[in-house]
Enzyme design. Structure first.
Site, mmCIF file in Angstrom:
data_model
loop_
_atom_site.group_PDB
_atom_site.id
_atom_site.type_symbol
_atom_site.label_atom_id
_atom_site.label_comp_id
_atom_site.label_asym_id
_atom_site.label_seq_id
_atom_site.Cartn_x
_atom_site.Cartn_y
_atom_site.Cartn_z
ATOM 1 N N GLU A 313 53.924 -7.524 6.034
ATOM 2 C CA GLU A 313 54.096 -7.962 7.418
ATOM 3 C C GLU A 313 53.074 -7.351 8.371
ATOM 4 O O GLU A 313 52.665 -7.964 9.350
ATOM 5 C CB GLU A 313 55.504 -7.608 7.928
ATOM 6 N N ASP A 356 12.891 -9.812 8.718
ATOM 7 C CA ASP A 356 11.484 -10.100 8.931
ATOM 8 C C ASP A 356 10.730 -8.779 8.907
ATOM 9 O O ASP A 356 11.313 -7.714 9.057
ATOM 10 C CB ASP A 356 11.291 -10.801 10.274
ATOM 11 N N ASP A 617 15.358 -11.906 15.403
ATOM 12 C CA ASP A 617 15.396 -11.857 16.860
ATOM 13 C C ASP A 617 14.767 -13.071 17.526
ATOM 14 O O ASP A 617 14.794 -13.173 18.749
ATOM 15 C CB ASP A 617 14.707 -10.592 17.368
ATOM 16 N N ASP A 621 14.772 -17.752 13.734
ATOM 17 C CA ASP A 621 15.717 -17.099 12.832
ATOM 18 C C ASP A 621 17.134 -17.671 12.927
ATOM 19 O O ASP A 621 18.004 -17.280 12.137
ATOM 20 C CB ASP A 621 15.784 -15.590 13.140
ATOM 21 N N ASN A 685 58.525 -4.061 -6.264
ATOM 22 C CA ASN A 685 59.880 -4.112 -5.709
ATOM 23 C C ASN A 685 60.508 -5.493 -5.886
ATOM 24 O O ASN A 685 61.702 -5.623 -6.195
ATOM 25 C CB ASN A 685 59.850 -3.738 -4.222
ATOM 26 N N ASN A 710 61.513 -2.513 4.982
ATOM 27 C CA ASN A 710 60.202 -3.050 5.328
ATOM 28 C C ASN A 710 59.672 -2.446 6.632
ATOM 29 O O ASN A 710 58.477 -2.160 6.757
ATOM 30 C CB ASN A 710 60.257 -4.573 5.448
ATOM 31 N N ASP A 714 56.330 -0.506 6.879
ATOM 32 C CA ASP A 714 55.319 -1.074 7.775
ATOM 33 C C ASP A 714 54.813 -0.034 8.767
ATOM 34 O O ASP A 714 53.608 0.054 9.041
ATOM 35 C CB ASP A 714 55.894 -2.268 8.541
#
Length: 875
Positions: A313, A356, A617, A621, A685, A710, A714
């Site tokens: 979760e 480059d 740059d 490119d 589990n 949980n 968590d």
């Protein structure tokens, strides 16, 4: 040496779309025809006419990413596969009236979306501030009214330029729009942003026929384009296109949506693995409940709880937090802006970096290597006369600044090393002659002037007193030097009777050839160290340049990078995609590359299974930036590149890239560790719960207990967002591979299930005589689940090169304490948990000790397999 350029895009129209077209001519229209078509003149526009055109054409701005509203950004976050899976589970939980589970899951979905939206919003604000910081101005000739006698030059924002404006350009100026030259003096322009060519391009007014050889700067010496900058010289020009009508804007518009990055592919693969498990689990629980216990829909809440138990979760929250923390760290410590948060994971997974040469490996500044005579022998006298030419041309022609080549000559030669002479006059560099001449007077030579000439090899040799065979020999010598990546200047002298009348280019004949000055591009000081660091991190480099192959090879060798075989653009064109992918596997240098070649090479590397980064740059490119898994650029890059790139660096420096990759691996490693540990534990589990559900006459855990378990796990998992991986974990790319990931969670999940089932046997043996068998069983399994999850957090984290960091240790300790104490606390009966007999804790300790030993052995074996040669899996 002749200068070379990569193919450029089609030239822009010489007038705006609403102005009358210029008459058709065999070549390009003349400057006068262009001015007439634009309804302008040498004195420029009036203020009133400029305002009218600005209202009609709009500001001189390139298309930029529009600000994304918060609501759209939030909804876009829901498209993340992990978040979408959780959202569906939350809605299903609400439908089956599992209000607690549904509420918690939906809350986590909202938190994840808010975190991601806020991170992207901060990046957008940083990019907006960056755009403001690089806003430019232009010197424009404007008249207040039609009857004004002369135009007044004024400095004004480049955004207010319109077609027909007459502007002035000088050294260092950015070309603010597409312009046609009217006058120019020694003008050379950097067009690397458009073509990838590192050397400045000669520009001059040209009213003759077009130069043969196809499109490109060499065929358009009379045009300068938005995105270029003046290296030296000056010019007056008329604006012919602004904003979206410029070549810059039209030539490289994105073609279609961007492909999936490495992170996107991994997320989708893992998400579908989870979805398959979750779709399979509830039907199994329902069928088992109906067949063995006569319960059907009564077990639906438990079936949903089991599916939720399999799902991490906190995954969207942890992933977003990890990436946001990494992005904040880069921005704070290294001034690096991450515009797309998942790109930080992609940085950590990069194993090939394409870049480059210019500005990254070299400084785009030449340095003198040596000077040689006509036979290739070292001769410092040639350099001294070349420096004398540079010095006296600068002084006598009253040039504002020396060009890059002259500056390199003067840097290498001190004032006291120049030949003893006095300047008479100078003929500065001219792009047609391609040479410059200084006329000097030498002591002891009364009645004689010496012409010192330097310039392009072909042009100086053509004016030298040489026979054809000698000229061919010298050209071959120059070509051999050029093949090593050198730039060459030829130097010659001539004696002429002293005179008062002016010298002209006609006097540059019958020269005595002296030799060549050999120059190379200056290396970036940090490049060699950064390349070594990248190699240590398992990142190989590919050099994609528009320069001469010899130039790129020489640069690589100087930096200790073995160039191996070199492929040129012509070679790339001859290969299909499959052959190119095979060739790209071992090729380091790709020369003469146009934008489409760079994009193909990047795509070929990705097809080979590499995670590819691209550093660029210039507008040339942009296709490669979009083709790469992660695009990087410096903050000084052109606006369209910054908008395309995923990561914006403070400087175009490989050291900054190295830092960014390290932070990316830190973040990617934390995400991978979290996923492996959480899902293997969850899977174990779930397997144990399904087995218990088949064998027990009651549910092994109630939905509320599953939710509480949980929530505890968590909360502890947030520690992974603050994990500090061991240094050894940052030495290899951190890439999530669904197959390897599935093997990991299956193996360790089954080991976890064995421990759970052993505990199941212990519970049956110790709670048989309990007054509340169900309550005791639930309490015992709750305790065991949290204790095993605490062990997994500590022992399954890779310990190669370091111990368990503080956050993980503290979170695991807190989780274990809750697991033992909560069933004994007043909250235990509220969750239908009953006290456990003391014998259970003793037997549980034995099970956990065996489980810990098994985890250690399995983890060590797994690490040895990872360290085996040729194994590239991510731990």
């Amino acid at each position: 040496m002749p200068e070379t350029t990569a193919p450029g895009p089609r030239a822009p129209d010489t007038g705006d779309s609403r102005a009358p077209a210029a008459p058709e001519t065999p070549g390009p229209p003349t400057a006068l025809q262009v001015l007439r078509a634009l309804d302008s003149g040498p004195r420029g526009l009036t203020d009133t006419e400029a305002e009218r055109r600005l209202a009609r054409h709009g500001e001189n701005l390139l298309p930029a990413r529009r600000p994304v509203p918060w609501s759209r950004r939030f909804l876009r976050s829901l498209r993340d596969p992990f978040t979408a899976v959780l959202l569906c589970l939350g809605l299903v939980s609400v439908v089956v009236a599992a209000w607690g589970t549904g509420g918690v899951i939906l809350f986590l979905v909202v938190v994840s979306c808010l975190l991601r939206s806020s991170g992207e919003h901060r990046a957008d604000r940083s990019m907006a501030a960056l755009r403001e910081s690089v806003a430019s101005t232009a010197t424009v000739l404007r008249r207040p009214a039609p009857g004004a006698p002369a135009a007044r030059p004024r400095e004004m924002p480049a955004t207010e330029l319109v077609p027909g404006d007459v502007i002035r350009l000088g050294p260092g100026d950015l070309v603010p729009a597409d312009v046609r030259l009217l006058r120019a003096a020694g003008l050379r322009v950097h067009e690397a942003a458009l073509t990838g060519e590192s050397a400045p391009v000669e520009k001059h007014p040209h009213d003759g026929p077009a130069t043969p050889g196809g499109p490109g700067p060499a065929a358009e010496p009379h045009l300068c384009f938005l995105g270029s900058s003046v290296a030296y010289g000056s010019a007056t020009a008329v604006v012919v296109a602004t904003g979206v009508r410029t070549r810059f804007a039209s030539a490289h518009r994105p073609a279609g949506p961007r492909g999936e990055s490495a992170f996107d592919q991994a997320v989708h693969g893992i998400s579908w693995t989870l979805i398959r498990f979750m779709l399979l689990t509830p039907p199994l629980v329902l069928m088992a409940g109906a067949a063995l216990h006569g319960k059907g829909l009564e077990t639906l809440p438990f079936a949903v709880a089991v599916a939720v138990g399999l799902t991490p979760e906190m995954l969207p929250v942890v992933v977003t937090t990890v990436l946001a923390r990494g992005a904040a760290r880069l921005a704070r410590a290294h001034k690096v802006i991450v515009t797309r948060l998942p790109a930080l994971h992609d940085l950590g997974a990069v194993d090939v970096l394409c870049l480059d040469k210019t500005g990254t490996l070299t400084q785009d500044r030449p340095v003198v290597a040596r000077s040689v005579d006509a036979h290739g022998r070292d001769d410092p006298e040639v350099l001294r006369w070349a420096a004398a030419n540079a010095w006296w041309t600068l002084q006598l022609a009253e040039l504002p600044t020396p060009d890059a080549l002259d500056e390199a000559l003067l840097d290498r030669t001190g004032e006291d090393e120049l030949p003893d002479c006095d300047g008479v006059t100078a003929l500065p560099f001219d792009p047609v002659r391609r040479l410059s001449t200084a006329v000097v007077r030498r002591p002891g030579r009364l009645g004689t002037h010496t012409l010192v000439v330097k310039g392009a090899v072909e042009n100086v040799l053509e004016r030298s007193a040489l026979d054809d065979a000698e000229r061919r020999r010298l050209l071959a010598l120059a070509e051999r030097e050029a093949d090593t990546g050198a730039r060459l200047l030829a130097v010659a002298v001539a004696e002429r009777p002293a005179r008062d009348r002016a010298y002209t280019p006609a006097d540059e004949r019958g020269l005595d050839f002296l030799g060549f000055v050999v120059l190379y591009d200056a290396l970036t000081p940090t490049a060699a160290g950064a390349l070594d660091s990248l190699a240590d991190r398992g990142v190989s480099v590919r050099v994609l340049t528009g320069d001469h192959p010899g130039t790129a090879v020489h640069t690589c060798r100087e930096l200790g990078l073995a160039p191996g075989r070199v492929l040129t653009a012509e070679d790339v064109d001859r290969l299909d995609d499959t052959a190119l992918a095979e060739a790209a596997r071992d090729t380091v240098v790709f020369a003469r590359c146009a934008p489409e070649h760079k994009a193909r090479i990047v795509a070929a590397l990705r097809a080979e299974g590499h995670v590819t980064g691209f550093l660029g740059d210039g507008v040339n490119d942009v296709p490669a930036l979009r083709a790469a898994d992660v695009g990087l650029c410096p903050k000084g890059a052109v606006a369209v590149v910054r908008d395309t790139a995923d990561v914006v660096l403070a400087e175009k420096d490989l050291t900054a890239v190295n830092h960014a990759i390290a932070v990316g691996r830190h973040s990617g490693g934390n995400i991978a560790t979290y996923l492996h540990i959480t899902l293997s534990s969850n899977l174990g589990n779930v397997i144990a719960m399904l087995a218990a559900a088949l064998l027990l006459p009651f549910l092994p855990m109630l939905p509320a207990q599953v939710l509480a378990q949980n929530l505890c796990f968590d909360a502890a998992q947030l520690a992974f967002a603050h994990d500090r991986p061991a240094p050894a974990a940052l030495k290899a790319p951190t890439r999530l591979r669904p197959r390897g990931f599935l093997r990991f969670i299956s193996g360790f999940g089954l080991l976890n299930a064995v421990a759970d089932l052993a505990t199941f046997g212990v519970l049956l043996a110790t709670t048989r005589t309990s007054a509340d068998v169900e309550g005791s069983f639930h309490a015992g399994w709750f305790t065991e689940n949290l204790l095993t999850q605490a062990l997994v957090m500590v022992l399954l984290r890779s310990t190669r090169g370091g111990g368990t960091p503080g956050p993980i240790r503290y979170a695991a300790g807190a989780l274990a304490a809750i697991g033992v104490l909560l069933p004994l606390s007043p909250l235990g009966p509220t969750l239908d948990m009953a006290p456990l007999p003391p014998l259970y804790y003793g037997l549980l300790a034995a099970v956990l000790a065996l489980y810990a030993v098994a985890l250690r052995v399995a983890r060590a074996r797994y690490d040895r397999r990872l360290d085996a040669p040729g194994d590239t899996r991510t731990p």
